[in-house]
Design a protein around this motif. Structure first.
Motif, PDB file in Angstrom:
ATOM      1  N   GLN A 200       0.830  -1.205   0.000  1.00 55.22           N
ATOM      2  CA  GLN A 200       0.000   0.000   0.000  1.00 55.22           C
ATOM      3  C   GLN A 200       0.874   1.268   0.000  1.00 55.22           C
ATOM      4  N   LEU A 201       1.897   1.264   0.842  1.00 50.82           N
ATOM      5  CA  LEU A 201       2.787   2.427   0.908  1.00 50.82           C
ATOM      6  C   LEU A 201       3.538   2.600  -0.409  1.00 50.82           C
ATOM      7  N   ALA A 202       4.025   1.495  -0.954  1.00 48.85           N
ATOM      8  CA  ALA A 202       4.756   1.561  -2.225  1.00 48.85           C
ATOM      9  C   ALA A 202       3.852   2.101  -3.340  1.00 48.85           C
ATOM     10  N   ASP A 203       2.583   1.684  -3.347  1.00 47.00           N
ATOM     11  CA  ASP A 203       1.637   2.169  -4.358  1.00 47.00           C
ATOM     12  C   ASP A 203       1.387   3.666  -4.209  1.00 47.00           C
ATOM     13  N   GLU A 204       1.315   4.116  -2.962  1.00 46.21           N
ATOM     14  CA  GLU A 204       1.109   5.555  -2.726  1.00 46.21           C
ATOM     15  C   GLU A 204       2.275   6.371  -3.285  1.00 46.21           C
ATOM     16  N   ILE A 205       3.493   5.900  -3.037  1.00 44.69           N
ATOM     17  CA  ILE A 205       4.674   6.619  -3.552  1.00 44.69           C
ATOM     18  C   ILE A 205       4.626   6.633  -5.077  1.00 44.69           C
ATOM     19  N   ASP A 206       4.233   5.489  -5.638  1.00 47.32           N
ATOM     20  CA  ASP A 206       4.123   5.355  -7.087  1.00 47.32           C
ATOM     21  C   ASP A 206       3.174   6.404  -7.663  1.00 47.32           C
ATOM     22  N   ARG A 207       2.011   6.537  -7.018  1.00 49.64           N
ATOM     23  CA  ARG A 207       1.014   7.502  -7.504  1.00 49.64           C
ATOM     24  C   ARG A 207       1.528   8.932  -7.398  1.00 49.64           C
ATOM     25  N   ALA A 208       2.251   9.215  -6.304  1.00 49.07           N
ATOM     26  CA  ALA A 208       2.809  10.561  -6.127  1.00 49.07           C
ATOM     27  C   ALA A 208       3.814  10.877  -7.231  1.00 49.07           C
ATOM     28  N   LEU A 209       4.654   9.901  -7.577  1.00 48.65           N
ATOM     29  CA  LEU A 209       5.651  10.113  -8.632  1.00 48.65           C
ATOM     30  C   LEU A 209       4.978  10.270  -9.997  1.00 48.65           C
ATOM     31  N   THR A 210       3.933   9.473 -10.232  1.00 44.34           N
ATOM     32  CA  THR A 210       3.207   9.562 -11.501  1.00 44.34           C
ATOM     33  C   THR A 210       2.565  10.944 -11.643  1.00 44.34           C
ATOM     34  N   PHE A 211       2.019  11.447 -10.543  1.00 44.05           N
ATOM     35  CA  PHE A 211       1.408  12.779 -10.549  1.00 44.05           C
ATOM     36  C   PHE A 211       2.459  13.840 -10.888  1.00 44.05           C
ATOM     37  N   MET A 212       3.624  13.744 -10.239  1.00 40.39           N
ATOM     38  CA  MET A 212       4.695  14.715 -10.496  1.00 40.39           C
ATOM     39  C   MET A 212       5.090  14.705 -11.971  1.00 40.39           C
ATOM     40  N   LYS A 213       5.175  13.494 -12.516  1.00 34.79           N
ATOM     41  CA  LYS A 213       5.566  13.360 -13.929  1.00 34.79           C
ATOM     42  C   LYS A 213       4.494  13.987 -14.824  1.00 34.79           C
ATOM     43  N   ALA A 214       3.225  13.734 -14.470  1.00 37.82           N
ATOM     44  CA  ALA A 214       2.107  14.215 -15.291  1.00 37.82           C
ATOM     45  C   ALA A 214       2.075  15.741 -15.368  1.00 37.82           C
ATOM     46  N   ILE A 215       2.468  16.411 -14.294  1.00 36.19           N
ATOM     47  CA  ILE A 215       2.431  17.881 -14.332  1.00 36.19           C
ATOM     48  C   ILE A 215       3.763  18.459 -14.796  1.00 36.19           C
ATOM     49  N   GLY A 216       4.655  17.573 -15.240  1.00 34.97           N
ATOM     50  CA  GLY A 216       5.917  18.050 -15.812  1.00 34.97           C
ATOM     51  C   GLY A 216       6.949  18.461 -14.786  1.00 34.97           C
ATOM     52  N   ALA A 217       6.755  18.055 -13.546  1.00 36.54           N
ATOM     53  CA  ALA A 217       7.720  18.420 -12.493  1.00 36.54           C
ATOM     54  C   ALA A 217       8.910  17.472 -12.546  1.00 36.54           C
ATOM     55  N   ASP A 218      10.096  18.022 -12.702  1.00 39.93           N
ATOM     56  CA  ASP A 218      11.300  17.185 -12.771  1.00 39.93           C
ATOM     57  C   ASP A 218      12.462  17.920 -12.111  1.00 39.93           C
ATOM     58  N   PRO A 219      12.343  18.212 -10.818  1.00 39.45           N
ATOM     59  CA  PRO A 219      13.387  19.010 -10.164  1.00 39.45           C
ATOM     60  C   PRO A 219      14.713  18.244 -10.097  1.00 39.45           C
ATOM     61  N   ASP A 220      15.775  19.025  -9.974  1.00 40.45           N
ATOM     62  CA  ASP A 220      17.126  18.480  -9.881  1.00 40.45           C
ATOM     63  C   ASP A 220      17.223  17.464  -8.739  1.00 40.45           C
ATOM     64  N   GLU A 221      16.455  17.702  -7.653  1.00 38.55           N
ATOM     65  CA  GLU A 221      16.499  16.822  -6.469  1.00 38.55           C
ATOM     66  C   GLU A 221      16.057  15.398  -6.788  1.00 38.55           C
ATOM     67  N   PHE A 222      15.358  15.214  -7.912  1.00 36.29           N
ATOM     68  CA  PHE A 222      14.944  13.859  -8.312  1.00 36.29           C
ATOM     69  C   PHE A 222      16.133  13.033  -8.823  1.00 36.29           C
ATOM     70  N   HIS A 223      17.190  13.703  -9.218  1.00 38.24           N
ATOM     71  CA  HIS A 223      18.260  13.000  -9.937  1.00 38.24           C
ATOM     72  C   HIS A 223      19.551  12.838  -9.154  1.00 38.24           C
ATOM     73  N   ARG A 224      19.668  13.548  -8.040  1.00 42.36           N
ATOM     74  CA  ARG A 224      20.896  13.412  -7.246  1.00 42.36           C
ATOM     75  C   ARG A 224      20.524  13.569  -5.773  1.00 42.36           C
ATOM     76  N   VAL A 225      21.390  13.143  -4.895  1.00 45.74           N
ATOM     77  CA  VAL A 225      21.117  13.325  -3.466  1.00 45.74           C
ATOM     78  C   VAL A 225      22.367  13.867  -2.779  1.00 45.74           C
ATOM     79  N   ASP A 226      22.158  14.498  -1.634  1.00 48.75           N
ATOM     80  CA  ASP A 226      23.281  14.853  -0.768  1.00 48.75           C
ATOM     81  C   ASP A 226      23.547  13.663   0.143  1.00 48.75           C
ATOM     82  N   PHE A 227      24.790  13.263   0.217  1.00 49.50           N
ATOM     83  CA  PHE A 227      25.143  12.103   1.033  1.00 49.50           C
ATOM     84  C   PHE A 227      26.428  12.446   1.779  1.00 49.50           C
ATOM     85  N   HIS A 228      26.428  12.239   3.091  1.00 50.94           N
ATOM     86  CA  HIS A 228      27.590  12.586   3.906  1.00 50.94           C
ATOM     87  C   HIS A 228      28.171  11.354   4.594  1.00 50.94           C
ATOM     88  N   SER A 229      29.419  11.498   5.074  1.00 50.92           N
ATOM     89  CA  SER A 229      30.112  10.362   5.701  1.00 50.92           C
ATOM     90  C   SER A 229      30.260  10.589   7.201  1.00 50.92           C
TER      91      SER A 229
END
Length: 443
Positions: A200-229
């Motif tokens: 159920q949770l995985a499906d919810e995330i899926d729907r949220a991502l599909t919605f973002m794609k549908a409205i053309g939202a593709d922020p830089d944050e989708f493609h990289r992450v900040d990661f620290h050591s």
């Protein structure tokens, strides 16, 4: 601010230090380390500190994870990628559930030294120095292997540099793309009997991502992450040699890692570790075990963060599943009443280790979850923010902790027990943990 010299620190008394047999070799290794370039930059440490300030305010959640003890042999692209992958997968689930940013902090690129409960180890009548991590000596139980060798500290530097190079390449080179990471999670949910509970949770995330794609939202944050050591600041010579004055601010930073912490065994208020870390400007943590009193915690905060700066100090509690509900409330309540700015993080691993009948050190997945649930319940009751989790994990399918959806039993431990020190959650247990913590965050 000047950092005390090594001899001054040693004179304070430093717990859990190796007995280096050759002073000249130690001096040579430390001299070499003083000349090498930084592994991380002061600006990156400041960036992490501002993210941890958001955790302190209840506006972000910390996910800190990785090996119990890294090994030189473990510095391979596959190994680093698998650890990174499982942390990214966990972070996506936690971000969605918490509806706040998740700060991603690897327990890697420096976690090569381990405190030990005894200085020696005896097998079949032979007593040798205890294994203190690849930073100090070898895991193999031979007299030659167990002699502390300071040249290993230089190797730690090179191994950490290689690991950081790999991590930076992965997180900026498309590997951390949100849609790809979510696809991995979807595969886990579909293909694993353990995962189906979380459909159920995985499906919810899926729907949220599909919605973002549908409205053309593709922020830089989708493609990289900040990661620290991060790693435990244990070996004084290594941390001191990599403490440098930043050219921008003229302030000292420990450039071995973005975040360093003081362990439960080395948090003596008048000891060398607390003294050294009180002088650096990195964000830092302290492990607090079941013997910690509120007065201890307040004194540590006053010494390590006298300006009470949010993001500077993280308290990582490791009470044990059976004790957390009794011991944590008084600690959190009194520290909060004292007005101390601190991020509270749960380490559900270190208070829950026991020895299986086969002789393997293990942990029960159910104890780990029980401690995290207790941590959340205490903070919820007090109106404070459960700021994060600190876990020992690997991206591989090892058999080191019993229980979980795969129902690993004690008899399974020998199948693939690879840790040189403490038992880690495997890939499936780590993902299951993230979905269960996600449920706690949503409540």
């Amino acid at each position: 601010m000047t950092v005390p010299d090594l001899q001054t620190l040693r004179d304070l008394g430093a717990a859990q230090q190796p007995q280096w047999p050759n002073q000249a070799a130690l001096d040579a290794a430390v001299g070499k380390l003083r000349s090498v370039p930084p592994l991380v930059f002061a600006g990156e440490c400041d960036d992490l500190k501002s993210k941890l300030a958001a955790v302190t305010r209840g506006e972000a959640f910390l996910l800190q994870g990785g090996d119990c003890a890294e090994t030189f042999d473990g510095v391979t692209a596959d190994n680093v990628r698998n650890k990174l992958r499982v942390l990214l997968q966990m972070a996506v689930v936690l971000t969605y559930a918490a509806s706040v940013p998740v700060v991603k902090l690897g327990r890697l690129a420096g976690q090569y030294a381990k405190p030990r409960s005894s200085d020696t180890e005896t097998r079949e009548g032979l007593t040798l120095p205890a294994y203190r991590g690849d930073a100090v000596n070898g895991f193999e139980f031979t007299a030659e292997s167990r002699v502390p060798d300071p040249q290993r500290l230089v190797e730690v530097y090179h191994a950490s540099a290689s690991t950081l190079n790999l991590v930076r390449a992965f997180v900026t080179g498309g590997y951390a793309d949100l849609r790809q990471v979510h696809t991995w999670n979807t595969d886990f949910v579909k293909s694993s009997p353990v995962g189906r509970r979380y459909e159920q949770l995985a499906d919810e995330i899926d729907r949220a991502l599909t919605f973002m794609k549908a409205i053309g939202a593709d922020p830089d944050e989708f493609h990289r992450v900040d990661f620290h050591s991060s790693h435990e600041a244990l070996i004084l010579e290594y941390e001191h040699a990599l403490t440098r004055v930043d050219s921008r601010t003229q302030q000292p930073y420990d450039v071995s890692s973005h975040f360093v912490w003081i362990g439960e065994r080395t948090r003596q208020l008048d000891g060398a570790h607390v003294e050294l870390l009180s002088h650096i400007k990195n964000p830092i943590g302290v492990k607090l075990g079941p013997t910690t009193t509120p007065d201890d915690a307040i004194a540590l905060a006053n010494k390590l963060n006298p300006e009470n700066e949010p993001g500077r100090l993280t308290f990582i509690t490791r009470m044990g599943a059976g004790k957390i509900r009794d011991l944590l409330p008084n600690l959190v309540e009194k520290v909060t009443a004292a007005g101390i700015q601190v991020a509270w993080v749960c380490d559900p691993m270190h208070g829950n280790t026991w020895e299986a009948s086969s002789g393997y050190k293990t942990r029960s997945f159910e104890d780990v979850i029980h401690e995290v649930q207790g941590f959340f319940d205490v903070h919820h009751a007090l109106g404070t923010w459960p700021g994060g989790v600190h876990v020992e994990l690997t991206g591989d399918d090892v058999t080191e902790c019993v229980g979980g959806g795969e129902a690993l039993a004690e008899i399974d431990l020998g199948n693939r027990y690879e840790s040189v020190c403490d038992p880690r959650l495997n890939r499936v247990q780590s993902l299951e943990l993230s979905f269960l913590v996600a449920e706690m965050l949503r409540k």
